[in-house]
Motif scaffolding. Sequence first.
Motif, PDB file in Angstrom:
ATOM      1  N   SER A   1       0.853  -1.192   0.000  1.00  0.00           N
ATOM      2  CA  SER A   1       0.000   0.000   0.000  1.00  0.00           C
ATOM      3  C   SER A   1       0.886   1.238   0.000  1.00  0.00           C
ATOM      4  CB  SER A   1      -0.907  -0.004   1.233  1.00  0.00           C
ATOM      5  OG  SER A   1      -0.134  -0.050   2.414  1.00  0.00           O
TER       6      SER A   1
ATOM      7  N   GLU B   1      -0.554   5.595   3.574  1.00  0.00           N
ATOM      8  CA  GLU B   1      -1.645   4.740   4.057  1.00  0.00           C
ATOM      9  C   GLU B   1      -1.140   3.789   5.129  1.00  0.00           C
ATOM     10  OE1 GLU B   1      -4.478   1.125   2.425  1.00  0.00           O
ATOM     11  OE2 GLU B   1      -3.930   2.731   1.017  1.00  0.00           O
TER      12      GLU B   1
ATOM     13  N   SER C   1      -7.776   1.055   6.578  1.00  0.00           N
ATOM     14  CA  SER C   1      -7.252   0.688   5.271  1.00  0.00           C
ATOM     15  C   SER C   1      -8.181  -0.322   4.630  1.00  0.00           C
ATOM     16  CB  SER C   1      -5.852   0.101   5.420  1.00  0.00           C
ATOM     17  OG  SER C   1      -5.442  -0.498   4.217  1.00  0.00           O
TER      18      SER C   1
END
Length: 375
Positions: free
Chosen positions: A332, A336, A347
């Motif tokens: 990711s 994030e 998330s």
Amino acid sequence: MMKHSYLLVLLICLFSGDLFAQQKPDSLYQVKGFVIVAPKPDGVDEFVKFINKELAPRKVNTLILRVDYNYQFKSHPELRDSAALSESDARKILEACRKNNINIIPEINLLGHQSRAAKTGMLLKAYPEFNETPWIKMPATAADYKWPNADNLYCLSYCPLYPGVHKIIFDLVDEIMDVFEAKAFHAGMDEVFYLGEDKCPRCAGRDKAVLFANEVQTIRDHLAEKNRELWIWGDRLLDGRAAGIGEWAGSYNDTYRAIDMIPKDVVICDWQYEQDNQTPVYFAIKGFRVVTCSRSHPQVAVNQVEDLYRSRAISGRTLKSRFYGIAEMIDSPASEFINANYSRATSSTSGDNAQWNTFKAMFDKMNQLEQRDAK
């Protein structure tokens, strides 16, 4: 006579490094790694704090930073992402790592991963002629992308035989290596679904394993000119059918035979995220240094740490050195992951099998074994 024999033994010990008082135990983890997508410019300061507060205390010594086209390349400005790191941004990250004894290994995905869902990467946007499968129509939006699909589209690849492709990608590789003052480069090369396609006028009919191996060799040889090292993902070197691990974690298009064709000085990053398939043993026996890579299953990561510890403990000297280390892989965006790590946001990956939970579990286990080993 006895006196001379004693002196001879003493000299042999001194020069061989085997004098008991000077012996140093082998490092348990030669690589304690962290793999993540490079931050965007507005996230650099936060990322530097993360290096100082989270990576350094865990004694991470290797940061694999997936840059791709997220850099203001001077050699090829046409390949820059719209918001890309500056040289100053890169230097901030470099200085934080240098201060904490962390080696940076920049990554640009080569061969495969030239698109994601409906988004074509900058290389094929700027140079569509490099596309291995120009007849494949990309989805209009990410929502239109489905798997499986009639075109077997996962990610586009560039054609490794297209004239001039290596000149351009090596310009990028050299530039990003210089700015990060790196000694090793990660070329990705994972999940290559398109290679040696029958409609390709250059690749048609060629052995896919040979094509893959030749591309590894070409990249490796370029890096070796400046005494730099090549790292790649290992999934294309595993037989996905025979091992029962599927077409992402292993190869279904016969590239796995390339494992016997590529140089042994290439470092293999072996990702097996959902199951502990113990594939590092295979790579080590084949002659490669291997870094085990975890992602989003804490118990699997803990098992893999224990596997590494056990493999190094029970193997002979030759094999032992090939179990090179372990790394947590974050796919990711950096911001994030950092937000989720500090519980500031949620998330798309949630619950126990989250990347930040795996990150903590893996390094906690590593440190626990190191402390036990030091007693």
